[in-house]
Write a protein that holds these residues in place. Sequence first.
Motif, PDB file in Angstrom:
ATOM      1  N   THR A  26       0.846  -1.187   0.000  1.00  0.00           N
ATOM      2  CA  THR A  26       0.000   0.000   0.000  1.00  0.00           C
ATOM      3  C   THR A  26       0.881   1.236   0.000  1.00  0.00           C
ATOM      4  OG1 THR A  26      -1.613  -1.185   1.347  1.00  0.00           O
ATOM      5  CG2 THR A  26      -1.842   1.195   1.257  1.00  0.00           C
ATOM      6  N   ILE A  27       0.459   2.282  -0.704  1.00  0.00           N
ATOM      7  CA  ILE A  27       1.128   3.580  -0.612  1.00  0.00           C
ATOM      8  C   ILE A  27       0.713   4.213   0.709  1.00  0.00           C
ATOM      9  CG2 ILE A  27       1.303   5.903  -1.598  1.00  0.00           C
ATOM     10  CD1 ILE A  27       2.605   3.883  -3.393  1.00  0.00           C
ATOM     11  N   MET A  28       1.708   4.637   1.503  1.00  0.00           N
ATOM     12  CA  MET A  28       1.431   5.222   2.819  1.00  0.00           C
ATOM     13  C   MET A  28       2.359   6.417   3.043  1.00  0.00           C
ATOM     14  SD  MET A  28       0.617   1.847   5.085  1.00  0.00           S
ATOM     15  CE  MET A  28      -0.534   2.709   6.166  1.00  0.00           C
ATOM     16  N   PHE A  29       2.201   7.077   4.188  1.00  0.00           N
ATOM     17  CA  PHE A  29       2.954   8.296   4.486  1.00  0.00           C
ATOM     18  C   PHE A  29       3.703   8.146   5.802  1.00  0.00           C
ATOM     19  CE2 PHE A  29      -0.676   9.256   1.907  1.00  0.00           C
ATOM     20  CZ  PHE A  29      -0.132   9.997   0.884  1.00  0.00           C
ATOM     21  N   ALA A  60       1.121   6.181   8.031  1.00  0.00           N
ATOM     22  CA  ALA A  60      -0.258   6.668   8.010  1.00  0.00           C
ATOM     23  C   ALA A  60      -0.872   6.408   6.637  1.00  0.00           C
ATOM     24  CB  ALA A  60      -0.295   8.165   8.318  1.00  0.00           C
ATOM     25  N   TYR A  61      -2.147   6.035   6.638  1.00  0.00           N
ATOM     26  CA  TYR A  61      -2.872   5.869   5.381  1.00  0.00           C
ATOM     27  C   TYR A  61      -3.165   7.218   4.738  1.00  0.00           C
ATOM     28  CZ  TYR A  61      -3.770   0.913   6.149  1.00  0.00           C
ATOM     29  OH  TYR A  61      -3.631  -0.437   6.308  1.00  0.00           O
ATOM     30  N   ASN A  62      -3.271   8.255   5.546  1.00  0.00           N
ATOM     31  CA  ASN A  62      -3.648   9.583   5.068  1.00  0.00           C
ATOM     32  C   ASN A  62      -2.534  10.579   5.400  1.00  0.00           C
ATOM     33  OD1 ASN A  62      -4.872  12.183   4.843  1.00  0.00           O
ATOM     34  ND2 ASN A  62      -6.874  11.214   5.019  1.00  0.00           N
ATOM     35  N   ALA A  63      -2.122  11.380   4.440  1.00  0.00           N
ATOM     36  CA  ALA A  63      -1.056  12.364   4.655  1.00  0.00           C
ATOM     37  C   ALA A  63      -1.422  13.368   5.741  1.00  0.00           C
ATOM     38  CB  ALA A  63      -0.752  13.095   3.345  1.00  0.00           C
ATOM     39  N   PHE A  80       7.535  11.629   3.748  1.00  0.00           N
ATOM     40  CA  PHE A  80       7.871  10.518   2.868  1.00  0.00           C
ATOM     41  C   PHE A  80       6.599   9.880   2.324  1.00  0.00           C
ATOM     42  CE2 PHE A  80      11.785  10.499   5.402  1.00  0.00           C
ATOM     43  CZ  PHE A  80      12.737  10.331   4.415  1.00  0.00           C
ATOM     44  N   VAL A  81       6.616   9.562   1.031  1.00  0.00           N
ATOM     45  CA  VAL A  81       5.602   8.708   0.417  1.00  0.00           C
ATOM     46  C   VAL A  81       6.282   7.348   0.298  1.00  0.00           C
ATOM     47  CG1 VAL A  81       4.149   8.283  -1.591  1.00  0.00           C
ATOM     48  CG2 VAL A  81       4.609  10.635  -0.855  1.00  0.00           C
TER      49      VAL A  81
END
Length: 139
Positions: free
Chosen positions: A11-14, A48-51, A69-70
């Motif tokens: 998953t893309i996360m922050f 985090a799932y949300n920035a 960071f992404v």
Amino acid sequence: YSRYSPAGGETIMFHGCRTQGNEGKIIGDGFKVSRCVSGGPNYGTWFAYNAAYSNGGYVYHEGSVRHIFVCVASYCDVKQDDATMRVVGQDCAYPMWLLRYTIRSPEGSAPPQIAQKQAMRKTPRQFHVVRGGEWVLEP
């Protein structure tokens, strides 16, 4: 990157760092669970799932410029996973990009630190998330 394990999907996360030193170590060596202190020694690295969550107090500030960071985080060795965050073990996440951004404050407003706090309380914010492999504006 060669140690990263995408087992179980990713998953893309922050991820935000509060210090330039930590940011530099992540850029140089990736995420090191042995350096993490949140959740206890060697617990895992938090994403985090949300920035907006990371932006809310976990990002490094260089003057008015913020850094976040992404990352990609796999489902391998998950320590915690809820609607807000995922914590993963060693070699289960990889920093893809370091974004540098500013949050605009209205002209003629209070000093930057006060204006940022006021902006977070009063003005609508726009954040983007990845859904279905695309960046979309979060409502």
